[in-house]
Design an enzyme around this catalytic site. Sequence first.
Site, PDB file in Angstrom:
ATOM      1  N   ALA A  94       0.839  -1.201   0.000  1.00 48.17           N
ATOM      2  CA  ALA A  94       0.000   0.000   0.000  1.00 48.17           C
ATOM      3  C   ALA A  94       0.871   1.247   0.000  1.00 48.17           C
ATOM      4  CB  ALA A  94      -0.930   0.010   1.215  1.00 48.17           C
ATOM      5  N   ASP A  95       0.300   2.315  -0.516  1.00 46.86           N
ATOM      6  CA  ASP A  95       0.961   3.622  -0.429  1.00 46.86           C
ATOM      7  C   ASP A  95      -0.089   4.690  -0.171  1.00 46.86           C
ATOM      8  OD1 ASP A  95       3.625   5.125  -0.886  1.00 46.86           O
ATOM      9  OD2 ASP A  95       2.131   6.281  -1.995  1.00 46.86           O
TER      10      ASP A  95
END
Length: 209
Positions: free
Chosen positions: A78-79
């Site tokens: 995830a970012d």
Amino acid sequence: MLGRPKFVLASGSPRRLALLNQAGIEPDALRPADVDETPRRGELPRACANRLARAKADAALKSVHLDDDLRGSFIVAADTVVAVGRRILPKANLVDEAAQCLRLLSGRNHRVYTAICVVTPREAFRQRLVETRVRFKRLSEDDIQAYIGSGEWRGKAGGYAVQGIAGSFVVKMVGSYTNVVGLPLYETVTLLGGEGFPIRHGWLNAVAV
């Protein structure tokens, strides 16, 4: 962890790990990705989050290929990007960066985007982008300096951590709270479940704290 496929979290973030644990998922391994998170010139916030989540997933998959015990794992990367309009705020590591972010966010609306990338055991990639709108109260200079003194902002996108003191700055939030913390749980669990990961496997002996 018999009875389910292996699970790898492509992050060293204590917040993302805690959120997964909250959903009853305990990773078999953490594989933080060493990825340059600098936005490209002219890159929009949504595109930046999607690109970096995929890059982190790719890096974690390469690491998993080198570990016989983890081959065939589910991987979640995830970012999170904080943006005011088209402007992407940094993950603040310096006092000046944090102060600049907080002054920009003061009394304004901003958006938090988290891109999730799931890699299945067959190495199919599934991505989703989640957006939350957040409005901060007007911050006084005393608020800003005291918050900087707390140290909670270090390494955080936009220079704040909503699960800490900065939660008291939030006037309004539209969308997922866990997205702002760093991993939108509903969307993550839905993606995993849709790809066949037994998300309820760890629920039997889960005890709320």
